[in-house]
Write a protein that holds these residues in place. Structure first.
Motif, PDB file in Angstrom:
ATOM      1  N   UNK A   1      27.240  37.906  11.282  1.00  0.00           N
ATOM      2  CA  UNK A   1      27.652  37.371  12.579  1.00  0.00           C
ATOM      3  C   UNK A   1      26.587  37.685  13.615  1.00  0.00           C
ATOM      4  N   UNK A   2      26.499  36.829  14.641  1.00  0.00           N
ATOM      5  CA  UNK A   2      25.521  37.031  15.715  1.00  0.00           C
ATOM      6  C   UNK A   2      25.954  38.174  16.621  1.00  0.00           C
ATOM      7  N   UNK A   3      24.978  38.763  17.296  1.00  0.00           N
ATOM      8  CA  UNK A   3      25.235  39.859  18.218  1.00  0.00           C
ATOM      9  C   UNK A   3      24.304  41.017  17.949  1.00  0.00           C
ATOM     10  N   UNK A   4      24.325  42.008  18.819  1.00  0.00           N
ATOM     11  CA  UNK A   4      23.490  43.192  18.651  1.00  0.00           C
ATOM     12  C   UNK A   4      24.276  44.267  17.916  1.00  0.00           C
ATOM     13  N   UNK A   5      23.713  44.737  16.805  1.00  0.00           N
ATOM     14  CA  UNK A   5      24.378  45.772  16.009  1.00  0.00           C
ATOM     15  C   UNK A   5      23.571  47.060  16.091  1.00  0.00           C
ATOM     16  N   UNK A   6      24.255  48.181  15.955  1.00  0.00           N
ATOM     17  CA  UNK A   6      23.594  49.479  15.935  1.00  0.00           C
ATOM     18  C   UNK A   6      23.800  50.126  14.578  1.00  0.00           C
ATOM     19  N   UNK A   7      22.768  50.802  14.118  1.00  0.00           N
ATOM     20  CA  UNK A   7      22.787  51.445  12.803  1.00  0.00           C
ATOM     21  C   UNK A   7      22.304  52.871  12.972  1.00  0.00           C
ATOM     22  N   UNK A   8      23.089  53.813  12.513  1.00  0.00           N
ATOM     23  CA  UNK A   8      22.681  55.211  12.545  1.00  0.00           C
ATOM     24  C   UNK A   8      21.844  55.544  11.332  1.00  0.00           C
ATOM     25  N   UNK A   9      20.709  56.213  11.544  1.00  0.00           N
ATOM     26  CA  UNK A   9      19.804  56.591  10.462  1.00  0.00           C
ATOM     27  C   UNK A   9      19.534  58.080  10.556  1.00  0.00           C
TER      28      UNK A   9
ATOM     29  N   UNK B   1      19.015  42.794  16.818  1.00  0.00           N
ATOM     30  CA  UNK B   1      19.572  41.636  17.516  1.00  0.00           C
ATOM     31  C   UNK B   1      19.695  40.494  16.512  1.00  0.00           C
ATOM     32  N   UNK B   2      20.926  40.173  16.155  1.00  0.00           N
ATOM     33  CA  UNK B   2      21.180  39.126  15.155  1.00  0.00           C
ATOM     34  C   UNK B   2      21.370  37.798  15.892  1.00  0.00           C
ATOM     35  N   UNK B   3      20.521  36.847  15.580  1.00  0.00           N
ATOM     36  CA  UNK B   3      20.532  35.542  16.251  1.00  0.00           C
ATOM     37  C   UNK B   3      21.219  34.497  15.381  1.00  0.00           C
TER      38      UNK B   3
ATOM     39  N   UNK C   1      15.937  52.938  19.331  1.00  0.00           N
ATOM     40  CA  UNK C   1      14.941  51.880  19.448  1.00  0.00           C
ATOM     41  C   UNK C   1      15.410  50.651  18.684  1.00  0.00           C
ATOM     42  N   UNK C   2      14.771  49.521  18.987  1.00  0.00           N
ATOM     43  CA  UNK C   2      15.128  48.248  18.358  1.00  0.00           C
ATOM     44  C   UNK C   2      14.166  47.922  17.226  1.00  0.00           C
ATOM     45  N   UNK C   3      14.689  47.201  16.243  1.00  0.00           N
ATOM     46  CA  UNK C   3      13.880  46.672  15.149  1.00  0.00           C
ATOM     47  C   UNK C   3      13.672  45.174  15.373  1.00  0.00           C
ATOM     48  N   UNK C   4      12.941  44.538  14.485  1.00  0.00           N
ATOM     49  CA  UNK C   4      12.740  43.091  14.593  1.00  0.00           C
ATOM     50  C   UNK C   4      14.077  42.364  14.511  1.00  0.00           C
ATOM     51  N   UNK C   5      14.146  41.185  15.097  1.00  0.00           N
ATOM     52  CA  UNK C   5      15.382  40.403  15.129  1.00  0.00           C
ATOM     53  C   UNK C   5      15.774  39.927  13.731  1.00  0.00           C
ATOM     54  N   UNK C   6      17.033  39.565  13.595  1.00  0.00           N
ATOM     55  CA  UNK C   6      17.567  39.026  12.334  1.00  0.00           C
ATOM     56  C   UNK C   6      18.276  37.711  12.621  1.00  0.00           C
ATOM     57  N   UNK C   7      18.594  36.956  11.555  1.00  0.00           N
ATOM     58  CA  UNK C   7      19.355  35.713  11.687  1.00  0.00           C
ATOM     59  C   UNK C   7      20.581  35.760  10.798  1.00  0.00           C
ATOM     60  N   UNK C   8      21.642  35.178  11.294  1.00  0.00           N
ATOM     61  CA  UNK C   8      22.895  35.127  10.526  1.00  0.00           C
ATOM     62  C   UNK C   8      22.643  34.416   9.200  1.00  0.00           C
ATOM     63  N   UNK C   9      23.110  35.050   8.115  1.00  0.00           N
ATOM     64  CA  UNK C   9      23.030  34.429   6.795  1.00  0.00           C
ATOM     65  C   UNK C   9      21.675  34.475   6.135  1.00  0.00           C
TER      66      UNK C   9
END
Length: 595
Positions: A282-290, A306-308, A231-239
């Motif tokens: 960096x921008x782009x969609x990242x995946x994180x294993x939990x 989703x990093x914007x 599943x996806x989490x809320x978006x993020x921003x670079x920096x």
């Protein structure tokens, strides 16, 4: 030493700012003097010195997010989510307000919560272990100066249908008499689903409190599990520093639960309580294993962020959903609700037939929420302001999407008499149908809501407005001269014409202009055969009139990308408790491009 003494007297000293993107709720909004205020909190911005403070209302609390005067009671709340207790000894009856504040400062982490202190009660109630596994008994102890052979303790869902205002609302789930001046009792939890519950100590076969209610939690059994494995989490921003919470999602056996990161970018970490945090590079969609690990096993999930590099929320996924009595009509409804919300990737949700579910869902998801009775808003992005509820029919919330905010109204209109029955079974004329809408109260309700939305609609060019909900009536865009329903031509149903006349656009019909090709039915994926009632028992066994009665209307700089009526599986009418879909309505999901 001097600073420590000052902290004890006035609460923490201001340091930093954060966004009001957490949640705060009390187990009971009415507390007797001498009893504890018990609260639950969640934030994607955990800090060792986040804190909760109690102030008189109106009084000297940080209404403007700045220090005005000392708190009356306070406690640190360092985790991403958890619970806390504030004693009320020494306080007087009256109105108070609870603030959840950031890092030794006065910036809100959630909307403040009002509560009332009443005169001291004639008894006490304690629970030996406030966390029990499903199937294990709840052991309570009590004392009272008002002993009676029919004093009793009852177990209810929290929040739910317990006697919050000392009057009957709904039946207890388990109960036992407590006839003595002091003693103990046992309440079974067999058959209960995991979640939050509350024990009431009540007088003489009635609903007058003898002691402050005591909240408990029933945990699941077996290995831990995530409602959805990806599943996806809320978006993020670079920096920009980022946080989101996943620990509350874990279901099943959670004794000794810890969470860890198993994979993902170097910038992201996962705390033992399940807070995902870091600063994206960096921008782009990242995946994180939990991975969730408890004393009974492990469970894994893959989350995406989703990093914007520009706008934080370029597309907004809005959902309207009637929960069918909070999901209680379906076995395991809460976990099924969580799974659907995760799988739908919704950003903002208007709920109806909420029955307190918004608080539970937001707590598990690490989201913000605002609720009033049957209507609520939950959001993965911060709720920064709320509006006054309209007779329990609508609530409003302002949601911060970064560069832009959106105003979301969730509405639930009256359900009887029901227009499609009057048309398809009663064969009423069009004017009679409109008269019935007025008699149902729906015409007045929608007009009141649209009128209250006036300031928001006037400002929609800068802050888009959504009106979502279960209107319990069809649309004039569906009942048209070219799209016959039960032999009718055009019917100007007031609950859809009023929003249209106010400048709102029906997002589903914007995406699908042809009602014959795309009916968008939301009532009902479960009930396909009419079961009687509403004055039409003679039609029992006939086909249930299928119609679109749930909507997402909008005004402002939004562009409809898609809109769909959604449900899961093939819901059964004969055995609905076993359905994978926890509602009797379809949900409506509209994806908007944010201007």
């Amino acid at each position: 030493m001097v600073l420590a003494m000052l902290a004890v007297l006035i609460g923490p000293v201001p340091e930093a700012r954060a966004a009001a993107d957490g949640s705060l709720a009390v187990s009971s909004a009415t507390v007797a003097v001498g009893s504890d205020v018990r609260f639950q909190y969640a934030t994607p911005r955990p800090q060792a010195k986040n804190w909760v403070g109690l102030y008189a209302d109106p009084g000297n609390g940080p209404v403007g997010e700045a220090y005005v005067g000392p708190s009356l009671k306070w406690v640190y709340t360092p985790d991403g989510s958890g619970s806390g207790v504030l004693a009320t000894g020494g306080l007087t009856p009256g109105n108070y307000v609870l603030y959840y504040l950031y890092n030794d400062g006065y910036t809100w982490l959630a909307q403040p919560v009002k509560l009332k202190l009443t005169a001291a009660l004639p008894g006490t109630l304690t629970v030996a272990d406030p966390t029990v596994a499903a199937g294990s008994p709840v052991q309570v102890s009590y004392t009272t100066t008002s002993a009676n052979a029919k004093n009793w303790v009852g177990l209810y869902r929290n929040p739910g249908d317990g006697p919050v205002n000392q009057v009957y609302v709904g039946p207890s789930l388990a109960w036992a008499y407590t006839p003595n001046a002091s003693g103990s009792a046992t309440l079974p939890t067999t058959g209960l689903t995991p979640g939050d519950y509350i024990v009431y100590y009540l007088y003489n076969d009635g609903y007058t409190w003898l002691a402050q209610p005591f909240p408990i939690r029933v945990t699941g059994t077996g290995a831990p599990r995530f409602p959805s494995s990806a599943f996806a989490l809320r978006n993020a921003k670079v920096g920009v520093a980022y946080t989101a919470a996943v620990g509350g999602l874990v279901q099943g056996g959670t004794a000794g639960l810890t969470l860890t990161k198993t994979s993902g970018p170097a910038w992201a970490s996962v705390s033992v309580s399940g807070v995902v945090s870091g600063t994206p590079t960096a921008a782009g969609t990242v995946t994180i294993g939990v991975r969730a690990t408890s004393s009974t096993g492990t469970a894994d999930a893959t989350v995406t962020v989703r990093v914007q590099s520009g706008v934080l929320v370029p597309q907004l996924r809005a959902l309207s959903w009637n929960l069918w009595h909070g999901g209680s009509s379906v076995t395991g409804g809460f976990e099924k609700e969580l799974k659907f919300l995760l799988d739908s990737d919704a950003d903002v949700v208007g709920l109806q037939e909420n029955d307190g579910a918004a608080q539970r869902l937001a707590g598990a998801l690490g989201w913000s929420f605002h609720q009033d009775g049957s209507v609520a808003v939950v959001s993965r992005y911060p709720i920064t302001a709320t509006g006054t509820a309209i007779a329990g029919r609508a609530v409003a919330a302002r949601i911060d999407l970064g560069a832009r905010s959106v105003r979301l109204w969730s509405a639930h209109l009256g359900y009887t008499p029901y227009g499609p029955y009057d048309a398809c079974f009663g064969r009423m004329g069009v004017q009679q149908l409109l008269n019935q809408e007025a008699a149902a109260g729906r015409t007045g309700q929608i007009n009141t809501i649209v009128s209250a939305m006036g300031p928001d609609l006037a400002a929609a060019s800068s802050t888009p407005v959504l009106l979502v909900g279960d209107f319990n009536a069809p649309s004039h865009l569906d009942w048209t001269a070219s799209n016959s329903r039960c032999g009718y031509g055009a019917v100007p149903w007031p609950t859809s014409t009023a929003p249209a006349n106010a400048g709102l656009t029906d997002s589903y019909r914007q995406a699908h202009p042809n009602p014959a090709a795309f009916p968008g039915t939301t009532w009902s994926p479960v009930f396909k055969t009419f079961t009687g009632g509403y004055g039409y028992d003679s039609h029992a066994g006939e086909a249930e009139p299928q119609d679109r009665i749930d909507f997402i209307h909008y005004k402002g700089p939004l562009t409809v990308v898609s809109s769909d009526a959604l449900w899961v599986g093939a819901p059964s009418q004969s055995n609905p408790s076993a359905n994978a879909w926890p509602s009797d309505h379809a949900a409506v999901l509209t994806v908007f491009q944010v201007g």
